[in-house]
Design a protein around this motif. Structure first.
Motif, mmCIF file in Angstrom:
data_model
loop_
_atom_site.group_PDB
_atom_site.id
_atom_site.type_symbol
_atom_site.label_atom_id
_atom_site.label_comp_id
_atom_site.label_asym_id
_atom_site.label_seq_id
_atom_site.Cartn_x
_atom_site.Cartn_y
_atom_site.Cartn_z
ATOM 1 N N LEU A 1 0.833 -1.195 0.000
ATOM 2 C CA LEU A 1 0.000 0.000 0.000
ATOM 3 C C LEU A 1 0.871 1.250 0.000
ATOM 4 O O LEU A 1 2.004 1.244 0.482
ATOM 5 C CB LEU A 1 -0.900 0.022 1.239
ATOM 6 N N ASP A 2 0.326 2.313 -0.547
ATOM 7 C CA ASP A 2 1.002 3.608 -0.544
ATOM 8 C C ASP A 2 0.302 4.494 0.484
ATOM 9 O O ASP A 2 -0.865 4.851 0.293
ATOM 10 C CB ASP A 2 0.922 4.249 -1.928
ATOM 11 N N PRO A 3 0.967 4.838 1.589
ATOM 12 C CA PRO A 3 0.308 5.652 2.618
ATOM 13 C C PRO A 3 -0.252 6.964 2.073
ATOM 14 O O PRO A 3 -1.292 7.440 2.543
ATOM 15 C CB PRO A 3 1.424 5.904 3.636
ATOM 16 N N ARG A 4 0.390 7.526 1.073
ATOM 17 C CA ARG A 4 -0.066 8.810 0.516
ATOM 18 C C ARG A 4 -1.296 8.636 -0.368
ATOM 19 O O ARG A 4 -2.157 9.510 -0.421
ATOM 20 C CB ARG A 4 1.065 9.447 -0.290
ATOM 21 N N ARG A 5 -1.384 7.502 -1.064
ATOM 22 C CA ARG A 5 -2.458 7.306 -2.035
ATOM 23 C C ARG A 5 -3.634 6.510 -1.490
ATOM 24 O O ARG A 5 -4.797 6.776 -1.838
ATOM 25 C CB ARG A 5 -1.882 6.576 -3.261
ATOM 26 N N ASP A 6 -3.350 5.509 -0.652
ATOM 27 C CA ASP A 6 -4.378 4.548 -0.265
ATOM 28 C C ASP A 6 -5.069 4.851 1.056
ATOM 29 O O ASP A 6 -5.915 4.075 1.509
ATOM 30 C CB ASP A 6 -3.756 3.145 -0.196
ATOM 31 N N PHE A 7 -4.720 5.958 1.689
ATOM 32 C CA PHE A 7 -5.360 6.375 2.939
ATOM 33 C C PHE A 7 -5.800 7.829 2.810
ATOM 34 O O PHE A 7 -5.269 8.581 1.989
ATOM 35 C CB PHE A 7 -4.393 6.226 4.118
ATOM 36 N N GLY A 8 -6.761 8.198 3.649
ATOM 37 C CA GLY A 8 -7.284 9.569 3.590
ATOM 38 C C GLY A 8 -6.894 10.420 4.779
ATOM 39 O O GLY A 8 -7.589 11.387 5.104
ATOM 40 N N ILE A 9 -5.793 10.085 5.421
ATOM 41 C CA ILE A 9 -5.384 10.820 6.616
ATOM 42 C C ILE A 9 -4.887 12.214 6.212
ATOM 43 O O ILE A 9 -3.969 12.341 5.390
ATOM 44 C CB ILE A 9 -4.287 10.060 7.390
ATOM 45 N N ARG A 10 -5.491 13.229 6.815
ATOM 46 C CA ARG A 10 -5.110 14.607 6.503
ATOM 47 C C ARG A 10 -4.054 15.132 7.460
ATOM 48 O O ARG A 10 -3.215 15.940 7.074
ATOM 49 C CB ARG A 10 -6.339 15.519 6.556
ATOM 50 N N PHE A 11 -4.120 14.702 8.715
ATOM 51 C CA PHE A 11 -3.117 15.194 9.666
ATOM 52 C C PHE A 11 -2.942 14.226 10.823
ATOM 53 O O PHE A 11 -3.843 13.463 11.166
ATOM 54 C CB PHE A 11 -3.470 16.599 10.184
#
Length: 474
Positions: free
Chosen positions: A220-230
């Motif tokens: 998984l790519d943490p930047r692409r596959d998750f929606g965490i903003r902060f």
């Protein structure tokens, strides 16, 4: 909603919120703040000498006449409270019986005996109100409708309750998950982050990095596959370099959201500008030279640097008077902030200061000098050694995304920096680091991040290695 069941508690909560909102709006003058602090200091001293067996003895002779005569000049005549006092006195430190608290916590006990840290309604109202008012600015900066992930170290720690309560205060849903728990684990934690579309996470920096490594291992790519903003990070040292490293890994903003300890509770909170600020309605701050114990000097810009000493200005389960935190900090006026607080910069523990070729270097100096020049890193550890001629050397071991390496110019920049600042020959290596780097919040930054080969008598490193045994890099 527990406050509505007790009129006195409800009134106190409303008054506390009103005071903190006024403070946040810049409506407290410096004179009003100082008067409030002196009045509350006297109240705390009356309270602890009456209710705490330890302080009844520790502050012997502090009668009503001496309290009325108390001034800012005479505060330093009061004796310090130390970590050893907390460890030896245990429940004798308390100013209320346990059944007057609403919850019981304790310190982790990894580097010494666990000490009791109960919270009553006063403790939680005062501290959570301060955090809620400050964090409101941060959450609003990242949109609305947040789903918050809360990741704490253990069930006897305040993290879950505190950040769950604050999320609820701000009108956001939250999910508590303990990735190091064998029941949850990192794989399930990552699944939950995706399934319920978590947008904000409270956790320790090492947890944020471990999650990123685990995600990458799962393809998984943490930047692409998750929606965490902060990320709202706490529990261990978090320099701008480390925050930037975590932010780049996740494509999110990383905040050092809190400066606190289990025994001293909330001592600093992040505001909308991303900087930690003191909470002077709740806490009286002193900065001392850790060797002489004299007040640290103030420079031309109002900055003080040294060991932080705090006194609680509220009367809960376990108020502390002139408590030596063992932490190095810098305090400086929050110019233009709109109210009389100070910026607070944690620099690491007093005992974590490292000597490199005669240079005394703080944890903050080391980490924030090196990490901004190490792009693409997911984890790191420092190794200190000494050559036959007595020169201290420094090496950094990096775990990078997709096995990438630093460019030659970045490597050379690190070598020049280490030589110019600390006189250290410097090398860079790559690979897996094991679980020891994940223990910072439980043991110490130094135990987790520094392998000092000049000494074999590092008991905290041995504790960290033992704890890391079952973590497999997480």
């Amino acid at each position: 909603m527990f406050t509505i069941f007790d009129e006195e508690t409800d009134a106190f909560a409303r008054r506390t919120l009103r005071d903190h909102r006024r403070f946040d709006a810049g409506e407290w003058t410096p004179e009003e703040l100082r008067a409030h602090q002196l009045e509350q200091l006297r109240t705390t001293l009356r309270y602890v000498t009456k209710n705490s067996p330890f302080y009844a003895h520790h502050l012997t002779g502090l009668d009503e006449s001496s309290l009325e005569a108390l001034s800012w000049e005479s505060v330093t005549d009061l004796p310090f409270t130390t970590k050893d006092d907390l460890r030896t006195q245990l429940h004798a430190m308390l100013s209320q019986p346990l059944d007057r608290a609403w919850v019981f916590y304790e310190t982790t006990g990894t580097t010494g005996r666990s000490t009791p840290c109960p919270r009553d309604n006063t403790d939680s109202i005062v501290n959570n109100t301060a955090l809620t008012v400050c964090y409101d600015h941060v959450f609003r900066a990242h949109g609305s409708g947040h789903m918050v992930g809360v990741m704490g170290p253990n069930e006897l720690h305040s993290t879950g309750d505190t950040f769950g309560d604050i999320s609820r205060n701000l009108g956001h849903a939250h999910a508590k998950m303990w990735p190091h728990s064998p029941v949850v684990g990192f794989t399930r934690a990552l699944e939950v982050l995706r399934e319920i579309e978590v947008t904000a996470v409270f956790c320790a920096p090492n947890v944020a990095l471990s999650l990123a490594k685990q995600a990458a291992d799962a393809g998984l790519d943490p930047r692409r596959d998750f929606g965490i903003r902060f990320f709202m990070l706490t529990g261990e040292l978090a320099t701008p370099g480390l925050l930037d490293m975590i932010g780049r890994a996740w494509g999110a903003t990383a905040y050092n959201c809190l400066y606190a300890s289990q025994e001293a509770s909330i001592l600093g909170a992040v505001h909308g500008d991303g900087r930690l600020r003191t909470v002077p309605l709740n806490v009286l701050y002193e900065v001392i030279d850790p060797v002489t114990t004299q007040p640290a000097p103030t420079d031309a810009h109002g900055r003080r640097e040294g060991e932080l000493v705090i006194t609680h200005l509220y009367q809960g389960s376990k108020p502390l008077v002139r408590y030596r935190t063992g932490d190095l900090v810098a305090l400086e006026p929050a110019a233009g902030a709109g109210y009389p607080s100070e910026f607070l910069l944690p620099l690491g523990r007093v005992r974590d200061v490292i000597d490199l070729n005669g240079n005394r270097v703080t944890a903050y100096d080391l980490e924030d000098s090196l990490l901004p020049r190490a792009e693409g890193v997911l984890d790191y550890q420092l190794v200190i050694d000494r050559t036959d001629d007595g020169t201290d050397t420094l090496a950094i071991q990096l775990h990078t995304a997709d096995g990438i390496t630093l460019t030659d110019d970045r490597t050379e920049a690190l070598k020049r920096l280490a030589q110019e600042r600390w006189g250290c020959p410097f090398t860079v290596s790559y690979g897996e680091l094991g679980g020891i780097t994940t223990t910072g919040a439980m043991v110490s930054w130094k135990a987790a991040r520094v392998h000092d080969r000049r000494s074999s008598l590092d008991s905290e490193r041995q504790i960290a290695l033992g704890m890391a045994g079952g973590r497999s890099g997480r």
